[in-house]
Scaffold this motif. Structure first.
Motif, mmCIF file in Angstrom:
data_model
loop_
_atom_site.group_PDB
_atom_site.id
_atom_site.type_symbol
_atom_site.label_atom_id
_atom_site.label_comp_id
_atom_site.label_asym_id
_atom_site.label_seq_id
_atom_site.Cartn_x
_atom_site.Cartn_y
_atom_site.Cartn_z
ATOM 1 N N GLY A 72 0.818 -1.214 0.000
ATOM 2 C CA GLY A 72 0.000 0.000 0.000
ATOM 3 C C GLY A 72 0.851 1.263 0.000
ATOM 4 N N LEU A 75 1.664 1.538 -3.637
ATOM 5 C CA LEU A 75 0.598 1.456 -4.640
ATOM 6 C C LEU A 75 -0.570 2.414 -4.416
ATOM 7 C CD1 LEU A 75 0.401 -2.425 -5.122
ATOM 8 C CD2 LEU A 75 1.471 -0.770 -6.622
ATOM 9 N N LYS A 76 -0.729 2.914 -3.186
ATOM 10 C CA LYS A 76 -1.880 3.788 -2.936
ATOM 11 C C LYS A 76 -1.629 5.194 -3.479
ATOM 12 C CE LYS A 76 -4.240 1.823 1.034
ATOM 13 N NZ LYS A 76 -4.665 2.065 2.417
ATOM 14 N N ARG A 77 -2.655 5.734 -4.086
ATOM 15 C CA ARG A 77 -2.565 7.099 -4.612
ATOM 16 C C ARG A 77 -3.858 7.842 -4.283
ATOM 17 N NH1 ARG A 77 1.757 5.462 -5.339
ATOM 18 N NH2 ARG A 77 3.197 5.657 -7.101
ATOM 19 N N TYR B 261 -5.236 -7.078 -3.349
ATOM 20 C CA TYR B 261 -5.812 -5.835 -3.868
ATOM 21 C C TYR B 261 -7.150 -5.509 -3.215
ATOM 22 C CZ TYR B 261 -2.453 -4.222 -7.236
ATOM 23 O OH TYR B 261 -1.333 -3.674 -7.801
ATOM 24 N N LEU B 264 -6.560 -3.764 -0.069
ATOM 25 C CA LEU B 264 -6.078 -2.379 -0.191
ATOM 26 C C LEU B 264 -7.177 -1.419 -0.639
ATOM 27 C CD1 LEU B 264 -2.651 -2.987 -1.979
ATOM 28 C CD2 LEU B 264 -2.957 -1.877 0.220
ATOM 29 N N GLU B 265 -8.240 -1.943 -1.219
ATOM 30 C CA GLU B 265 -9.229 -1.114 -1.908
ATOM 31 C C GLU B 265 -10.200 -0.431 -0.939
ATOM 32 O OE1 GLU B 265 -9.017 -0.236 -5.384
ATOM 33 O OE2 GLU B 265 -10.565 0.962 -4.436
ATOM 34 N N THR B 484 -8.351 6.520 -0.926
ATOM 35 C CA THR B 484 -7.317 6.399 -1.956
ATOM 36 C C THR B 484 -7.723 5.369 -3.006
ATOM 37 O OG1 THR B 484 -6.268 4.788 -0.491
ATOM 38 C CG2 THR B 484 -5.295 6.986 -0.548
ATOM 39 N N VAL B 486 -5.831 2.328 -5.713
ATOM 40 C CA VAL B 486 -4.629 1.487 -5.735
ATOM 41 C C VAL B 486 -4.170 1.328 -7.185
ATOM 42 C CG1 VAL B 486 -3.636 -0.673 -4.924
ATOM 43 C CG2 VAL B 486 -5.707 0.213 -3.850
ATOM 44 N N ASP B 488 -2.908 -0.362 -10.361
ATOM 45 C CA ASP B 488 -2.980 -1.713 -10.918
ATOM 46 C C ASP B 488 -2.270 -1.665 -12.267
ATOM 47 O OD1 ASP B 488 -3.679 -4.291 -11.539
ATOM 48 O OD2 ASP B 488 -5.782 -4.084 -10.969
#
Lengths: 99, 592
Positions: A72, A75-77, B261, B264-265, B484, B486, B488
């Motif tokens: 994260g 990869l987090k934005r 994923y 994280l989402e 946020t 993520v 991909d």
């Protein structure tokens, strides 16, 4: 007398949450102990270890959460990262019913 | 009866798509629910074997529009069953366009399922891509349009891979029959066909179209899309690439990728989209294992997965419909006002997690057992781990962050009646197939000798699930949602596209600017100045010594210069000067 219009908020109460924690721990405990009373047929050897599935579930999930957390960072934005318009769609507009 | 048995089920839905445009209001909605049910009955009565054949491309052999066996029937049943539930859910939708696109989409998915040759398959494959793009576009937002554009571009790429593979296979003397491909004799053509199928299966590296586009679709669009594209890909892999070992590892990678994923989402429907990748990973892995048990397990899993995944998309859709929000950071506490949506959503969440008494427990575990039977240790560990992870992200995370967690003050109404009915029917099926799996096992392509309900299996499954639940709540502070997105693999073409555009902008417009500066603004201007002022200046230069000799003063010389310039501008000269210049020009021409 209880207010009849009062909404159901049992899950918000700290006592309820505490009770649910207890239920979770006890259920986990029961599944651990239950293995003593069953006869298993392991295929690979390692799946014959005592409480293999509990360990796999715990360690595996913890590892996945930690991996996700670490990824994260890279990869987090922010939501406007791709610079696309973000219109706030009113619920009645979804599926174009409003027009 | 023989004529009826020759009608491909897809034709019924294509015809229905046209009728839908002609009908209005409740009549249309009733028709939309009844049509898939009729198609379901039609499929049930289709005799096994090869049906309708037409000569579409002479020289390639006959195209087989209808090939019926147990595998195609099983997928046909669930595709139509799910369509009926999804269109009941969509009773509130007033615009026909979405339904028309949806019926063509579902129809072409059925076209793929019952295709007996690669050409019929390819045509339906592309129709699916185009019609599903219109399902996404039906949301009618700028984001949906952008996502639909990316979605169709990826699917065009996948479709071209498939087409190239088919052409190469046929040109090397292969037939157009859609049967299994031999792993030992694989060539570039078959690998390209596999590549085309894997794009639709959302394999790692080419999966971003799913998590990018599905959550941007409308409430109903998401429900419909969740079922068909990936499961059609699973069907074609089961039929033609069973036993291809790389699929085992691709499937395993998909299961873990989906979980990481989804964890994280932040967007609830994007969590469910990643969860599709995770679940399809089990089926792709089963195709790679390729045994009868694995193929039947994957079919059973696809059947149950379509039901509970639709159910989850419906509950998320109902929340989105009522609140207009889909981010976990904006949702929470909805159990107070949407208890039935919560109940049905939770049944779907438990089923996807393979909790005993639900359909996931009686279907997904067959695939794991198939890996066990083949003594595939590492794939087996990954699948068990992925089963625990499903409970983590879809089983608990989705309902927890949407319906519980923090009360955000949202007090939406319960979902509309038809939505609840649709969710109720699917919830019933989740539990029914969990308790009485025989009804499902009877329609599988191969007989399954599998007993899900043994004491040992019950205990080990509960150990796996309960400890994964324990980890979720112990690690809850680490799972706190942030507003946020993520990154991909779509980053490569989204940012890559922007980079390409800006590079072209800088390079081409830079060349344009330099050309303008040097040629248009520079050389042309100078040439123009020279043409305008040059002769006058030259003449002045020649005449100045004569004026000096003649004793003209500075002011007189300046006046003479001005006169020459003025005459040049007007193009009038005394005859003597014109003659002099003519002689000069002739002299120049003569000598040079």
């Amino acid at each position: 007398m209880a207010d009849p219009k009062k909404e159901f908020d049992w899950f918000d109460k700290p006592t309820s949450r505490k009770l649910l924690w207890w239920v979770l721990w006890i259920t986990c405990g029961i599944t651990v102990v239950a293995e003593l009373f069953i006869h298993r047929h392991p295929h690979f050897g390692i799946d014959g270890w005592f409480n293999f599935y509990s360990i796999l579930g715990f360690v595996g999930c913890a590892a996945m959460i930690l991996t996700a957390k670490a990824l994260g960072v890279y990869l987090k934005r922010s939501e406007d990262y791709y610079g696309e318009p973000d219109e706030d769609t009113p619920s009645k507009d979804i599926d174009g019913n409003a027009s | 009866m023989e004529t009826l048995a020759n009608i491909p089920p897809s034709f019924l839905l294509f015809a229905g798509a046209i009728v839908t445009v002609l009908l209005k209001g409740t009549r249309r909605n009733i028709f939309l629910v009844a049509l898939p049910i009729l198609t379901f009955i039609h499929i049930a009565y289709l005799p096994s074997g090869n049906g309708l054949r037409v000569c579409f491309l002479p020289g390639f052999g006959d195209s087989e529009l209808l090939r019926v066996d147990k595998l195609s029937k099983a997928f046909g049943y669930i595709f139509t069953l799910n369509a009926a539930a999804a269109l009941l859910f969509a009773f509130y939708v007033k615009k026909a366009i979405q339904h028309t696109a949806a019926l063509i989409y579902i129809g072409s998915a059925l076209g793929v399922i019952f295709a007996g040759d690669l050409i019929t398959l390819y045509i339906n494959w592309e129709m699916m891509a185009v019609s599903s793009t219109f399902v996404i576009l039906a949301r009618d937002t700028a984001k949906a349009k952008c996502a639909a554009f990316r979605y169709v571009m990826v699917h065009i790429f996948g479709g071209l891979l498939l087409l190239a593979g088919i052409v190469m296979t046929v040109s090397k003397g292969g037939s157009i029959a859609f049967d299994s491909f031999d792993y030992a004799n694989a060539n570039l053509g078959t690998w390209m066909i596999l590549g085309g199928f894997l794009v639709n299966a959302a394999a790692p590296g080419v999966s971003a179209w799913l998590s990018d586009a599905y959550p941007e679709a409308s409430v109903t669009g998401g429900v419909i899309l969740s079922a068909y594209t990936t499961k059609t890909a699973v069907y074609v892999l089961l039929r033609s690439f069973h036993g291809w070992e790389p699929l085992i590892w691709i499937g395993c990678a998909m299961t873990v990728f989906g979980i990481i994923y989804a964890l994280l989402e932040n967007d609830m429907r994007r969590i469910l989209a990643y969860s599709i990748i995770n679940q399809v990973g089990f089926m792709v892995c089963a195709a790679g294992i390729g045994t009868n048990m694995a193929i039947s397990g994957a079919t059973a899993h696809a059947f149950c997965h379509i039901i509970y995944k639709s159910l989850l998309w419906m509950s998320a859709g109902a929340v989105l419909y009522r609140t207009g929000k889909s981010r976990c950071t904006e949702l929470g506490g909805l159990y107070k006002t949407m208890p039935l949506t919560l109940l049905f959503g939770t049944i779907g969440a438990l089923a996807i997690s393979a909790v005993p008494l639900t359909s996931g427990f009686t279907s997904k575990t067959i695939i794991i057992a198939a890996a066990e039977h083949e003594h595939l240790l590492w794939p087996w560990i990954v699948l068990e781990l992925a089963s625990a992870g499903v409970f983590l992200h879809a089983g608990i995370k989705f309902p927890y962050f949407v319906f519980f967690n923090q009360d955000r003050g949202l007090r939406p109404k319960e979902a509309p009646g038809t939505m609840l009915w649709a969710m109720g029917i699917l919830s019933f099926l989740c539990i029914y197939l969990g308790i009485r799996p025989k009804a499902l096992y009877d329609i599988l392509p191969y007989t399954v000798d599998y007993q899900a309900y043994t004491t040992s299996h019950l205990v080990t499954q509960m150990q796996l699930l309960m400890f994964s639940a324990l980890v979720f709540f112990l690690f809850l502070p680490m799972l706190k949602r942030t507003p946020t997105i993520v990154l991909d693999t779509d980053w490569f073409y989204r940012k890559g596209g922007q980079f390409f555009y800006s590079t072209c902008d800088i390079c081409l417009n830079g060349i344009n600017k330099i050309a303008h500066k040097t040629l248009i603004a520079g050389a042309t201007k100078k040439l123009c100045y020279f043409a305008k002022e040059g002769p006058a200046n030259l003449l002045t230069l020649i005449l100045t010594p004569f004026w000096e000799i003649s004793g003209n003063s500075m002011d007189q010389r300046e006046k003479l210069r001005e006169d020459i310039r003025e005459n040049m501008r007007k193009g009038v000269f005394p005859i003597g000067i014109t003659a002099c210049l003519s002689v000069l020009l002739i002299a120049v021409l003569f000598f040079f």
